[in-house]
Motif scaffolding. Structure first.
Motif, PDB file in Angstrom:
ATOM      1  N   LYS A  65      56.725 -19.992  16.020  1.00  0.00           N
ATOM      2  CA  LYS A  65      56.558 -18.632  15.503  1.00  0.00           C
ATOM      3  C   LYS A  65      55.244 -18.484  14.742  1.00  0.00           C
ATOM      4  CE  LYS A  65      59.276 -17.211  12.153  1.00  0.00           C
ATOM      5  NZ  LYS A  65      60.472 -16.722  11.426  1.00  0.00           N
ATOM      6  N   GLU A  66      54.903 -19.490  13.933  1.00  0.00           N
ATOM      7  CA  GLU A  66      53.660 -19.425  13.174  1.00  0.00           C
ATOM      8  C   GLU A  66      53.261 -20.817  12.698  1.00  0.00           C
ATOM      9  OE1 GLU A  66      54.177 -17.000   9.744  1.00  0.00           O
ATOM     10  OE2 GLU A  66      56.005 -18.008   9.078  1.00  0.00           O
ATOM     11  N   LYS A  84      50.102 -16.265  13.561  1.00  0.00           N
ATOM     12  CA  LYS A  84      51.461 -15.877  13.927  1.00  0.00           C
ATOM     13  C   LYS A  84      51.471 -15.596  15.418  1.00  0.00           C
ATOM     14  CE  LYS A  84      52.891 -13.998   9.456  1.00  0.00           C
ATOM     15  NZ  LYS A  84      53.477 -12.834   8.738  1.00  0.00           N
ATOM     16  N   LYS A  88      57.088 -16.093  22.899  1.00  0.00           N
ATOM     17  CA  LYS A  88      57.661 -17.422  22.825  1.00  0.00           C
ATOM     18  C   LYS A  88      56.747 -18.433  23.517  1.00  0.00           C
ATOM     19  CE  LYS A  88      61.671 -20.255  24.025  1.00  0.00           C
ATOM     20  NZ  LYS A  88      63.024 -20.296  24.608  1.00  0.00           N
ATOM     21  N   ARG A 117      61.074 -20.495  16.132  1.00  0.00           N
ATOM     22  CA  ARG A 117      61.704 -19.185  16.299  1.00  0.00           C
ATOM     23  C   ARG A 117      63.230 -19.267  16.228  1.00  0.00           C
ATOM     24  NH1 ARG A 117      57.368 -16.189  18.072  1.00  0.00           N
ATOM     25  NH2 ARG A 117      58.677 -14.346  18.351  1.00  0.00           N
TER      26      ARG A 117
END
Length: 457
Positions: A65-66, A84, A88, A117
């Protein structure tokens, strides 16, 4: 009535507990709530030269995710890369940005954080932080050519003695035309090495020979090995291939080598002569490189190799063979050794001490022996009928090692003799010439001995 209410209450409680249990099972088992934190790796081996990009790799099944990367300097952490990710991505690779180092810095600390995520941790995902301490090394390795043979001929050999040193040395080697790699063998004392190199006969162009040294921080030193080049006279032969040869030799050789046999005579021969040959040569090179002695050497005592006793030469090194079938040319190939023939099942004696590193059936070569003599030099004996030595056995000069035969892709009984330099077949005539060995190899090593001795003062 009271009983009904109690039963109803129990059912409600049961249903609530069931829902809670099902939810818990779902949370713990669902991929959406996976609990494994992302993995963080770097291509760096914890050394850095201050110039190359530092590559970081992230991986996670639920996706990244980041992430953020920090350089920890004297004034605390400084963000050098942060992002970020909207979509996916299970694998993410990024390079760290510019890092302004103190010129005297000996090490650097990098901190990388990544979040996946996953819906675990109250939908915040799994977060991991990893610290890397990189040693800063800006100094290139020392890589000097001490001495080398004056020249090299196409298909021939040359000797090179070098000095290579670095506190964090990672790799060292000599290249021919930046394509063929030759390993360095420790010579005399620490930091000095020797290599016998080869100019593959099929490489018509000579570009350059380089000594290459690389340290763990990827600092690299390249030094040219000065060599004059000499041409080789190539003999062209026209060879007629018969249907009888294809049926009696090509097909059985392919079958025994687990190669599919085509249905067309020409295709059968070409597959044997081209595809199987490539495979066989690769096997020889692999066996040579993996089993050659790399222990420190201090003396060179190889004697000239001797021809098969009482034999005649039927083919020589670097003959360019052109194959014809029913009048049409169908293929060509290099002949990379000497073909000697005398009587059937003639005795083969080894000319130098060594160790057997290959003893097996090998396609077009038939029953084949390869013996390592040190310095990356090996001798090859093909088409034999019987072997009298075992794999890994040590042999002495003069030992009977095999008898001649007609195994492989040949009809007549003879010996195919070859000399290998780190798995590449070179001109055996050089290694059968006492004066060539003295002037091109032995004298070069003697010159290096004086330079190495002088370095001790």
């Amino acid at each position: 009535m009271r009983r009904q209410k109690n039963s109803f209450g129990k059912i409600v409680i049961f249903l609530v507990l069931a829902v809670v249990a099902a939810g818990a099972v779902f949370v713990f088992l669902s991929p959406q709530f996976e609990k494994k934190a992302p993995e963080i790796t770097t291509e760096s081996n914890l050394f850095w030269n201050g110039k190359d990009k530092l590559t970081i790799s992230l991986s996670d099944e639920s996706g990244i995710k980041e992430y953020s990367a920090y350089y920890v300097g004297n004034n605390g952490p400084v963000v050098i890369n942060s992002q970020k990710i909207s979509s996916k991505q299970t694998n993410v690779t990024f390079n760290l940005g510019d890092i302004r180092l103190n010129p005297n810095a000996k090490s650097i600390k990098i901190i990388v954080e990544a979040t996946d995520r996953s819906n675990w941790n109250l939908f915040q995902g799994n977060t991991v932080s990893k610290e890397f301490i990189l040693d800063v090394d800006r100094k290139r390795p020392v890589a000097n050519v001490i001495t080398n043979s004056y020249n090299i001929r196409q298909g021939g050999s040359a000797a090179v003695v070098v000095e290579v040193k670095d506190e964090n040395l990672s790799d060292k080697y000599i290249t021919f035309n930046n394509e063929y790699r030759f390993e360095l063998i420790p010579y005399k004392k620490e930091n000095f090495y020797v290599a016998i190199i080869a100019w593959p006969v099929w490489e018509e162009e000579f570009s350059r020979v380089n000594l290459v040294a690389v340290d763990k921080a990827n600092n690299k030193t390249i030094s040219k090995v000065p060599l004059y080049i000499k041409d080789l006279k190539i003999k062209n032969d026209k060879i007629k291939i018969s249907k009888n040869f294809i049926e009696r030799k090509s097909i059985p050789v392919l079958q025994r080598s687990d190669f599919e046999v085509p249905t067309n005579d020409i295709d059968i021969f070409v597959k044997q002569n081209r595809d199987l040959r490539v495979s066989n040569v690769a096997t020889i090179r692999k066996a040579s490189l993996e089993n050659m002695s790399k222990e420190m050497v201090s003396t060179f005592d190889l004697k000239p190799f001797k021809r098969l006793s009482g034999s005649k030469t039927f083919a020589g090194f670097a003959e360019r063979r052109h194959y014809y079938y029913e009048g049409d040319k169908i293929d060509e190939a290099w002949h990379l050794g000497m073909d000697w023939a005398s009587i059937k099942h003639a005795t083969i004696n080894v000319s130098n001490d060594g160790r057997v590193i290959f003893n097996d059936y090998l396609g077009i070569y038939g029953n084949t022996l390869v013996i390592d003599h040190g310095f990356g030099v090996q001798s090859l004996y093909a088409h034999t009928s019987k072997s009298f030595v075992q794999d890994t056995e040590n042999v002495k000069a003069g030992d009977k090692i095999a008898t001649t035969g007609s195994s492989g892709a040949v009809f007549g009984d003879h010996l195919h003799f070859g000399v290998l330099v780190q798995g590449i077949e070179v001109n055996p005539l050089e290694w059968m010439d006492r004066n060539w060995i003295k002037t091109r190899i032995s004298n070069i090593l003697h010159e290096a001995d004086y330079a190495i001795k002088s370095s001790e003062k």
